[in-house]
Design a protein around this motif. Sequence first.
Motif, PDB file in Angstrom:
ATOM      1  N   TRP A  33      67.391  69.318 142.157  1.00  0.00           N
ATOM      2  CA  TRP A  33      68.114  69.166 143.419  1.00  0.00           C
ATOM      3  C   TRP A  33      69.007  67.946 143.280  1.00  0.00           C
ATOM      4  CZ3 TRP A  33      65.196  70.950 148.374  1.00  0.00           C
ATOM      5  CH2 TRP A  33      66.129  71.232 149.381  1.00  0.00           C
ATOM      6  N   ASN A  34      70.302  68.148 143.371  1.00  0.00           N
ATOM      7  CA  ASN A  34      71.241  67.043 143.190  1.00  0.00           C
ATOM      8  C   ASN A  34      71.129  66.019 144.308  1.00  0.00           C
ATOM      9  OD1 ASN A  34      73.219  69.534 141.884  1.00  0.00           O
ATOM     10  ND2 ASN A  34      72.821  67.697 140.703  1.00  0.00           N
ATOM     11  N   THR A  35      71.277  64.754 143.937  1.00  0.00           N
ATOM     12  CA  THR A  35      71.188  63.642 144.875  1.00  0.00           C
ATOM     13  C   THR A  35      72.531  62.919 144.961  1.00  0.00           C
ATOM     14  OG1 THR A  35      70.400  62.192 143.097  1.00  0.00           O
ATOM     15  CG2 THR A  35      68.722  63.297 144.452  1.00  0.00           C
ATOM     16  N   ASP A  36      72.627  62.035 145.944  1.00  0.00           N
ATOM     17  CA  ASP A  36      73.893  61.324 146.138  1.00  0.00           C
ATOM     18  C   ASP A  36      74.087  60.188 145.138  1.00  0.00           C
ATOM     19  OD1 ASP A  36      71.839  59.797 147.219  1.00  0.00           O
ATOM     20  OD2 ASP A  36      73.021  59.066 148.913  1.00  0.00           O
ATOM     21  N   ARG A  37      73.003  59.734 144.534  1.00  0.00           N
ATOM     22  CA  ARG A  37      73.069  58.591 143.616  1.00  0.00           C
ATOM     23  C   ARG A  37      71.857  58.624 142.696  1.00  0.00           C
ATOM     24  NH1 ARG A  37      73.166  53.983 148.007  1.00  0.00           N
ATOM     25  NH2 ARG A  37      72.615  52.534 146.331  1.00  0.00           N
ATOM     26  N   ASN A  38      71.770  57.670 141.800  1.00  0.00           N
ATOM     27  CA  ASN A  38      70.700  57.684 140.798  1.00  0.00           C
ATOM     28  C   ASN A  38      69.901  56.388 140.858  1.00  0.00           C
ATOM     29  OD1 ASN A  38      69.130  58.581 138.673  1.00  0.00           O
ATOM     30  ND2 ASN A  38      70.540  57.846 137.103  1.00  0.00           N
ATOM     31  N   ASP A  39      69.241  56.141 142.003  1.00  0.00           N
ATOM     32  CA  ASP A  39      68.374  54.976 142.135  1.00  0.00           C
ATOM     33  C   ASP A  39      67.319  55.273 143.202  1.00  0.00           C
ATOM     34  OD1 ASP A  39      69.605  54.637 144.634  1.00  0.00           O
ATOM     35  OD2 ASP A  39      70.939  53.057 143.939  1.00  0.00           O
ATOM     36  N   THR A  40      66.561  54.278 143.585  1.00  0.00           N
ATOM     37  CA  THR A  40      65.447  54.497 144.528  1.00  0.00           C
ATOM     38  C   THR A  40      65.918  54.836 145.940  1.00  0.00           C
ATOM     39  OG1 THR A  40      65.350  52.113 144.946  1.00  0.00           O
ATOM     40  CG2 THR A  40      63.881  52.997 143.231  1.00  0.00           C
ATOM     41  N   LEU A  41      67.177  54.589 146.244  1.00  0.00           N
ATOM     42  CA  LEU A  41      67.720  54.913 147.564  1.00  0.00           C
ATOM     43  C   LEU A  41      68.323  56.308 147.621  1.00  0.00           C
ATOM     44  CD1 LEU A  41      69.453  51.524 148.519  1.00  0.00           C
ATOM     45  CD2 LEU A  41      67.217  52.380 149.269  1.00  0.00           C
ATOM     46  N   ALA A  42      68.237  57.032 146.525  1.00  0.00           N
ATOM     47  CA  ALA A  42      68.838  58.364 146.473  1.00  0.00           C
ATOM     48  C   ALA A  42      68.174  59.310 147.464  1.00  0.00           C
ATOM     49  CB  ALA A  42      68.703  58.920 145.055  1.00  0.00           C
ATOM     50  N   ILE A  43      68.959  60.260 147.935  1.00  0.00           N
ATOM     51  CA  ILE A  43      68.434  61.342 148.762  1.00  0.00           C
ATOM     52  C   ILE A  43      69.111  62.638 148.325  1.00  0.00           C
ATOM     53  CG2 ILE A  43      70.149  61.057 150.627  1.00  0.00           C
ATOM     54  CD1 ILE A  43      67.860  61.812 152.600  1.00  0.00           C
ATOM     55  N   GLU A  44      68.383  63.717 148.427  1.00  0.00           N
ATOM     56  CA  GLU A  44      68.922  65.020 148.040  1.00  0.00           C
ATOM     57  C   GLU A  44      70.074  65.434 148.956  1.00  0.00           C
ATOM     58  OE1 GLU A  44      64.652  64.926 146.720  1.00  0.00           O
ATOM     59  OE2 GLU A  44      65.807  64.290 148.474  1.00  0.00           O
ATOM     60  N   LYS A  45      71.036  66.122 148.393  1.00  0.00           N
ATOM     61  CA  LYS A  45      72.068  66.766 149.194  1.00  0.00           C
ATOM     62  C   LYS A  45      71.432  68.028 149.787  1.00  0.00           C
ATOM     63  CE  LYS A  45      75.790  65.137 146.166  1.00  0.00           C
ATOM     64  NZ  LYS A  45      76.932  65.528 145.305  1.00  0.00           N
ATOM     65  N   ALA A  46      70.764  67.852 150.892  1.00  0.00           N
ATOM     66  CA  ALA A  46      69.911  68.914 151.436  1.00  0.00           C
ATOM     67  C   ALA A  46      70.702  70.131 151.887  1.00  0.00           C
ATOM     68  CB  ALA A  46      69.095  68.362 152.609  1.00  0.00           C
ATOM     69  N   PHE A  47      71.972  69.960 152.128  1.00  0.00           N
ATOM     70  CA  PHE A  47      72.819  71.046 152.591  1.00  0.00           C
ATOM     71  C   PHE A  47      73.316  71.925 151.449  1.00  0.00           C
ATOM     72  CE2 PHE A  47      75.073  67.080 152.053  1.00  0.00           C
ATOM     73  CZ  PHE A  47      76.075  67.402 151.145  1.00  0.00           C
ATOM     74  N   CYS A  48      72.994  71.554 150.222  1.00  0.00           N
ATOM     75  CA  CYS A  48      73.475  72.324 149.075  1.00  0.00           C
ATOM     76  C   CYS A  48      72.693  71.937 147.817  1.00  0.00           C
ATOM     77  CB  CYS A  48      74.968  72.057 148.821  1.00  0.00           C
ATOM     78  SG  CYS A  48      75.323  70.437 148.082  1.00  0.00           S
ATOM     79  N   CYS A  49      73.179  72.420 146.667  1.00  0.00           N
ATOM     80  CA  CYS A  49      72.918  71.778 145.375  1.00  0.00           C
ATOM     81  C   CYS A  49      71.487  71.862 144.868  1.00  0.00           C
ATOM     82  CB  CYS A  49      73.371  70.322 145.415  1.00  0.00           C
ATOM     83  SG  CYS A  49      75.024  70.125 146.109  1.00  0.00           S
ATOM     84  N   LEU A  50      70.756  72.888 145.277  1.00  0.00           N
ATOM     85  CA  LEU A  50      69.474  73.205 144.665  1.00  0.00           C
ATOM     86  C   LEU A  50      69.750  74.181 143.530  1.00  0.00           C
ATOM     87  CD1 LEU A  50      66.333  73.107 144.690  1.00  0.00           C
ATOM     88  CD2 LEU A  50      66.400  75.019 146.302  1.00  0.00           C
ATOM     89  N   ASN A  51      69.242  73.869 142.334  1.00  0.00           N
ATOM     90  CA  ASN A  51      69.594  74.631 141.138  1.00  0.00           C
ATOM     91  C   ASN A  51      68.338  75.189 140.475  1.00  0.00           C
ATOM     92  OD1 ASN A  51      72.366  73.343 141.333  1.00  0.00           O
ATOM     93  ND2 ASN A  51      71.111  71.536 140.900  1.00  0.00           N
ATOM     94  N   ALA A  52      68.371  76.474 140.148  1.00  0.00           N
ATOM     95  CA  ALA A  52      67.188  77.116 139.554  1.00  0.00           C
ATOM     96  C   ALA A  52      67.600  78.399 138.850  1.00  0.00           C
ATOM     97  CB  ALA A  52      66.149  77.411 140.638  1.00  0.00           C
ATOM     98  N   ARG A  53      66.646  79.000 138.154  1.00  0.00           N
ATOM     99  CA  ARG A  53      66.902  80.278 137.509  1.00  0.00           C
ATOM    100  C   ARG A  53      67.064  81.376 138.563  1.00  0.00           C
ATOM    101  NH1 ARG A  53      62.714  80.457 132.310  1.00  0.00           N
ATOM    102  NH2 ARG A  53      63.520  78.567 131.279  1.00  0.00           N
ATOM    103  N   THR A  54      67.858  82.359 138.232  1.00  0.00           N
ATOM    104  CA  THR A  54      68.151  83.450 139.167  1.00  0.00           C
ATOM    105  C   THR A  54      66.876  84.125 139.660  1.00  0.00           C
ATOM    106  OG1 THR A  54      70.288  83.860 138.095  1.00  0.00           O
ATOM    107  CG2 THR A  54      69.358  85.650 139.425  1.00  0.00           C
ATOM    108  N   MET A  55      65.964  84.438 138.763  1.00  0.00           N
ATOM    109  CA  MET A  55      64.752  85.149 139.161  1.00  0.00           C
ATOM    110  C   MET A  55      63.776  84.257 139.919  1.00  0.00           C
ATOM    111  SD  MET A  55      64.865  88.295 138.767  1.00  0.00           S
ATOM    112  CE  MET A  55      65.769  89.595 137.939  1.00  0.00           C
ATOM    113  N   ASP A  56      63.895  82.948 139.788  1.00  0.00           N
ATOM    114  CA  ASP A  56      63.067  82.067 140.611  1.00  0.00           C
ATOM    115  C   ASP A  56      63.592  82.026 142.043  1.00  0.00           C
ATOM    116  OD1 ASP A  56      61.219  81.519 138.654  1.00  0.00           O
ATOM    117  OD2 ASP A  56      62.174  79.666 137.985  1.00  0.00           O
ATOM    118  N   PHE A  57      64.913  82.092 142.197  1.00  0.00           N
ATOM    119  CA  PHE A  57      65.464  82.264 143.548  1.00  0.00           C
ATOM    120  C   PHE A  57      65.000  83.604 144.129  1.00  0.00           C
ATOM    121  CE2 PHE A  57      68.874  79.077 142.464  1.00  0.00           C
ATOM    122  CZ  PHE A  57      68.625  78.219 143.527  1.00  0.00           C
TER     123      PHE A  57
END
Length: 390
Positions: free
Chosen positions: A266-290
Amino acid sequence: MSNIITVLKSSPTFFSIIILAMSATSCSSFRDYMRPISRGIPKESDAVKSSFRTIHNDSIVPPFHFINEDQAENAINVLIDDKMIDATAVPLDEFVKLHKTLSFAIIRNDTVLYEYYAPDVTNQTNVTSFSIAKSFVTMLIGIAIHEEKIKSVHQSIADFFPELSDKPDIRPITIQNLLQHTSGIKFSKEMFNPWSDNAEFYYTENLRKRSLNLNVKEPPGQHYDYQSENTMLLALILERTTEMSISQYLEQKIWTQIGTTAPATWNTDRNDTLAIEKAFCCLNARTMDFAKFGRLLLNKGSWNGKQVIPEEFIHEATTPSIKNGGKMTYGYNMGIGPVKYGSFFSVGLYGQFIYLYPAHNVIIVRFGKSGYSYQPNYWKSIMLQIIDQL
């Protein structure tokens, strides 16, 4: 960067706007303003270029059956109209190649009838979901309510954000308003406007702060207004009530429960302890897992006899209502198909779909490439064309 400088030199008016923006904002804010220009429109390749959190899987459980090659040739015979004005029906195999498809699968009664991957994609490739991610956040809200971490969908969001106590117009907004996109929050979302709130949310490196810097334009429950702000507030509520990131909560409550074949990210806004997921998008997985997530929803939250998501919450999330500004074609971050079909779906930018048709126990998943010609209603009609022929 050289491209930006060329534009500035050739456009005095644009240059003046930039100078004004620089004088009115901090350097970090200015970088947020410029990032959409330098990076362009959202695209599937952003998933591997951005920071992320990993959602680990557990034991692999293959719920889908694969027919052999001889059976596959006769398993599905679907014709679909393409986008041309004088559209004529083309076979599904041809159609998926015409329309920038990365992966496509049709599953009925847990049997894979059709599966396609673009030349540079395999069944082990992570595809990005864009707004399909919103439906994952929704189901985590349902679980949190079941676990009594949240009282109900009718709880005021002000209960979770004491730092917004100086904004009395926040108190009437409920979790249900966020789920239905009837919050009344002011949010600009022009798809290709680099200075819209939508673009800023996608590219900012301080999404947590930006999400709480909100304004209300009208009382909640008046109008449907689909926006990323609503889902980010849901993510913050989950984070505060569960004391986990939404990636951790998803991993514990869903991803490890449904036999997924690989970790997701799940993509985040930054790469540190204050990061949060872009909850409105950007979850990445295999097609069959979706597709497995789709199977979970199709089976009313039950996975092989274990209730993972409360059945009543899925029913509520997929039942349209025009009350309090609601929409007949939308539930809780879930699209609702025509009454005749009883179908519902998760949908994302560029025609990403997990389309579910309970009457025939059908799951259709489709992921595609970015493009300026994206037409949401076109892809909805495609799904109906397919299920009418199954």
